[in-house]
Design a protein around this motif. Structure first.
Motif, mmCIF file in Angstrom:
data_model
loop_
_atom_site.group_PDB
_atom_site.id
_atom_site.type_symbol
_atom_site.label_atom_id
_atom_site.label_comp_id
_atom_site.label_asym_id
_atom_site.label_seq_id
_atom_site.Cartn_x
_atom_site.Cartn_y
_atom_site.Cartn_z
ATOM 1 N N LEU A 155 0.813 -1.219 0.000
ATOM 2 C CA LEU A 155 0.000 0.000 0.000
ATOM 3 C C LEU A 155 0.845 1.267 0.000
ATOM 4 O O LEU A 155 0.327 2.370 -0.181
ATOM 5 C CB LEU A 155 -0.937 -0.011 1.211
ATOM 6 C CG LEU A 155 -1.996 -1.123 1.167
ATOM 7 C CD1 LEU A 155 -2.687 -1.265 2.513
ATOM 8 C CD2 LEU A 155 -3.026 -0.849 0.073
ATOM 9 N N MET A 157 2.890 2.355 -2.159
ATOM 10 C CA MET A 157 3.080 3.052 -3.431
ATOM 11 C C MET A 157 1.966 4.043 -3.739
ATOM 12 O O MET A 157 2.079 4.854 -4.642
ATOM 13 C CB MET A 157 3.224 2.044 -4.575
ATOM 14 C CG MET A 157 2.115 1.022 -4.710
ATOM 15 S SD MET A 157 0.561 1.657 -5.391
ATOM 16 C CE MET A 157 1.000 1.844 -7.105
ATOM 17 N N SER A 162 1.295 9.736 -9.638
ATOM 18 C CA SER A 162 0.849 9.358 -10.980
ATOM 19 C C SER A 162 -0.279 8.336 -10.977
ATOM 20 O O SER A 162 -1.124 8.339 -11.858
ATOM 21 C CB SER A 162 2.029 8.797 -11.769
ATOM 22 O OG SER A 162 2.643 7.758 -11.043
ATOM 23 N N GLU A 163 -0.284 7.470 -9.975
ATOM 24 C CA GLU A 163 -1.277 6.398 -9.989
ATOM 25 C C GLU A 163 -2.570 6.790 -9.281
ATOM 26 O O GLU A 163 -3.599 6.152 -9.459
ATOM 27 C CB GLU A 163 -0.709 5.152 -9.309
ATOM 28 C CG GLU A 163 0.337 4.441 -10.112
ATOM 29 C CD GLU A 163 -0.199 3.906 -11.438
ATOM 30 O OE1 GLU A 163 -1.431 3.869 -11.623
ATOM 31 O OE2 GLU A 163 0.624 3.572 -12.294
ATOM 32 N N LYS A 166 -6.392 8.374 -10.758
ATOM 33 C CA LYS A 166 -7.523 7.672 -11.341
ATOM 34 C C LYS A 166 -8.678 7.579 -10.348
ATOM 35 O O LYS A 166 -8.535 7.896 -9.163
ATOM 36 C CB LYS A 166 -7.093 6.290 -11.835
ATOM 37 C CG LYS A 166 -6.448 5.439 -10.774
ATOM 38 C CD LYS A 166 -5.825 4.209 -11.398
ATOM 39 C CE LYS A 166 -6.831 3.410 -12.215
ATOM 40 N NZ LYS A 166 -6.256 2.121 -12.623
ATOM 41 N N LEU A 171 -9.552 2.101 -8.312
ATOM 42 C CA LEU A 171 -8.244 1.794 -7.743
ATOM 43 C C LEU A 171 -8.381 0.842 -6.561
ATOM 44 O O LEU A 171 -7.687 -0.173 -6.450
ATOM 45 C CB LEU A 171 -7.599 3.105 -7.286
ATOM 46 C CG LEU A 171 -6.144 3.081 -6.856
ATOM 47 C CD1 LEU A 171 -5.279 2.503 -7.956
ATOM 48 C CD2 LEU A 171 -5.675 4.488 -6.512
ATOM 49 N N GLU A 174 -9.162 -2.645 -7.686
ATOM 50 C CA GLU A 174 -8.034 -3.360 -8.285
ATOM 51 C C GLU A 174 -7.035 -3.812 -7.221
ATOM 52 O O GLU A 174 -6.452 -4.891 -7.304
ATOM 53 C CB GLU A 174 -7.332 -2.473 -9.328
ATOM 54 C CG GLU A 174 -8.144 -2.307 -10.611
ATOM 55 C CD GLU A 174 -7.507 -1.354 -11.609
ATOM 56 O OE1 GLU A 174 -8.032 -1.222 -12.719
ATOM 57 O OE2 GLU A 174 -6.479 -0.723 -11.284
ATOM 58 N N ILE A 175 -6.868 -2.973 -6.210
ATOM 59 C CA ILE A 175 -5.923 -3.303 -5.146
ATOM 60 C C ILE A 175 -6.460 -4.440 -4.280
ATOM 61 O O ILE A 175 -5.724 -5.354 -3.904
ATOM 62 C CB ILE A 175 -5.647 -2.055 -4.295
ATOM 63 C CG1 ILE A 175 -4.858 -1.055 -5.126
ATOM 64 C CG2 ILE A 175 -4.885 -2.429 -3.029
ATOM 65 C CD1 ILE A 175 -4.805 0.308 -4.517
ATOM 66 N N GLU A 177 -8.432 -6.746 -5.234
ATOM 67 C CA GLU A 177 -8.304 -7.957 -6.048
ATOM 68 C C GLU A 177 -6.874 -8.498 -5.973
ATOM 69 O O GLU A 177 -6.658 -9.702 -5.806
ATOM 70 C CB GLU A 177 -8.687 -7.641 -7.500
ATOM 71 C CG GLU A 177 -8.447 -8.754 -8.504
ATOM 72 C CD GLU A 177 -9.312 -9.987 -8.271
ATOM 73 O OE1 GLU A 177 -10.312 -9.885 -7.531
ATOM 74 O OE2 GLU A 177 -8.986 -11.056 -8.823
#
Lengths: 186, 186
Positions: A155, A157, A162-163, A166, A171, A174-175, A177
Motif C-alpha cells: 500500500l 506506493m 501518478s497512480e 484515477k 483503484l 483493483e488493489i 483484487e
DNA sequence: GTCTATAATTCGATAGAC
DNA sequence: GTCTATCGAATTATAGAC
C-alpha cells in the motif's frame, strides 16, 4: 487560501519531494519569496513542524483503523476498509502520507520512541484483522507477521502521484483484487 | 576484513539507518574512531560514495533481470525468479538495497537523471514480464502499470532486517504465494 | 508580518606535517 | 595512513527596527 495554508502547502511539497533533511529553511523561504526569518511566524522550528505533522497523520490512521476494528464487518470486509483508508488518505493527502512513511526516522529522542510505539501498535491492529480472518476461515493460514508487512508495503506506493489520479473506487477495487486473489489465473 | 571493507561496512550501516543527508562525515569518523580527514583516504566525497553505490546496485539488478528475461521460462516462472532476486539481494545486501530504494533522490543533476532513466527501464522490464504473462494466459487481464508498481512496492519491505533472517527459500515461497494467489481462501 | 543583520553551530573538504 | 589545524560555505534560529 490563507497565508498559513499557503505556507503549509509549500512546505509539504518541498519536504515530500526533497526529504526533510534536504529541505532547508532557505529553500522554503525561496519558494515563498520571503526571508528566512519570516518562516518563524508560522512555525517554531523545522523539527516541530515535522513532529506535529507526523503525529497528526498518525492520529488519523489510528482513528480510522479503530473504527474499522470496532465495526461488525467480517475480516475480509475489514481488510477492504483498510485498503479504502489508504486509497483515500493517499488521494486526499499524498504529500502528508509520503512524509509519514519516509521521514519519521528524522524524529528525535522521545518523539522517535513515541512514534515507533504508535507504528508498532498500528501494525498490531492490522495483524489482528488478519488473524481474525484466518480464524474465521476467510483467509488462508498465513505467516501473519510477514503478510502484515507485505500488505502495508504494497500500500506504500499509493501516495505516488501518478497512480492516484484515477478513479479511487476503481483503484480500491483493483488493489483489493491483488491483495485478496493475486495476479495468477490458476 | 581490510580497512576499506571495514570503512564500507560502517558507512553502509550509518547511511542505511540515518539516511544519506543525516549521516555526516563526522558521524562516520566517530564510528570509525578516526579523524574526519582520514575518510578521504577511502572516498573522494560523500556524494561520490552514494553515486557509486547506487549505480553498482542498479547494475546488479539490471544484470539479473536481463538474465531472467532472456531465459526460456514461462512468465509466471520468470516472475518467481524476480521474487527470488529480491529475496536474495535483500538477504545478502540489505543495507545496500535499503539505500538504493530510499536514498536515490539525493543524487544530483546528471546522476539523478541517469538513475531515473535506469529505474524507468527496470520497471519496463517488469512490466514486459507481466504483459507476456497476460498474453500467455498465465496472469489475469490486469492494469499492467498499476500491478508493476504494486509488486515492486510489495517487495520493498524485504530489506528490513527482521523478516529476512528466515530461510530464504521459505520466504520466497510465501511471497510468491501472496503475489500470485493473494490471501483469500475463496 | 516583513525586513536587515547576525549569532552560533555544523557541514564537507583541504593543506601540510609526520 | 594518520593527525592537527583550518577554511569557506551552509544551516537553524534569533534580535530588533519598521
Amino acid at each position: 487560501m490563507t497565508k498559513k495554508e499557503h505556507f503549509n502547502n509549500v512546505v509539504l511539497s518541498l519536504i515530500h519531494e526533497r526529504g526533510f533533511k534536504a529541505t532547508t529553511m532557505r529553500d522554503i523561504a525561496s519558494a515563498l519569496k520571503c526571508d528566512v526569518s519570516n518562516l518563524y511566524n508560522y512555525i517554531s522550528s523545522k523539527q516541530v513542524f515535522l513532529e506535529e505533522l507526523l503525529f497528526m497523520m498518525n492520529d488519523q490512521f489510528h482513528t480510522r483503523i479503530d473504527q474499522i476494528m470496532q465495526s461488525n464487518l467480517t475480516p475480509d470486509k475489514q481488510l477492504q476498509e483498510v485498503i479504502r483508508m489508504y486509497v483515500e488518505f493517499s488521494h486526499q493527502q499524498p504529500r502528508e502520507v509520503g512524509i509519514l512513511l519516509n521521514e519519521w526516522k528524522h524524529l528525535r529522542g522521545e518523539q522517535l520512541a513515541r512514534f515507533n510505539k504508535e507504528k508498532h501498535k498500528f501494525e498490531k491492529k492490522i495483524s489482528a484483522i488478519i488473524k481474525n480472518g484466518i480464524k474465521s476461515g476467510h483467509f488462508k493460514s498465513l505467516n501473519v507477521r510477514l503478510i502484515t508487512h507485505f500488505m502495508l508495503s504494497s500500500l506504500r506506493m499509493l501516495f505516488i502521484h501518478s497512480e492516484i489520479n484515477k478513479n479511487t473506487l476503481q483503484l480500491q477495487s483493483e488493489i483489493s483484487e491483488y491483495i485478496l486473489h493475486g495476479i495468477s489465473n490458476n
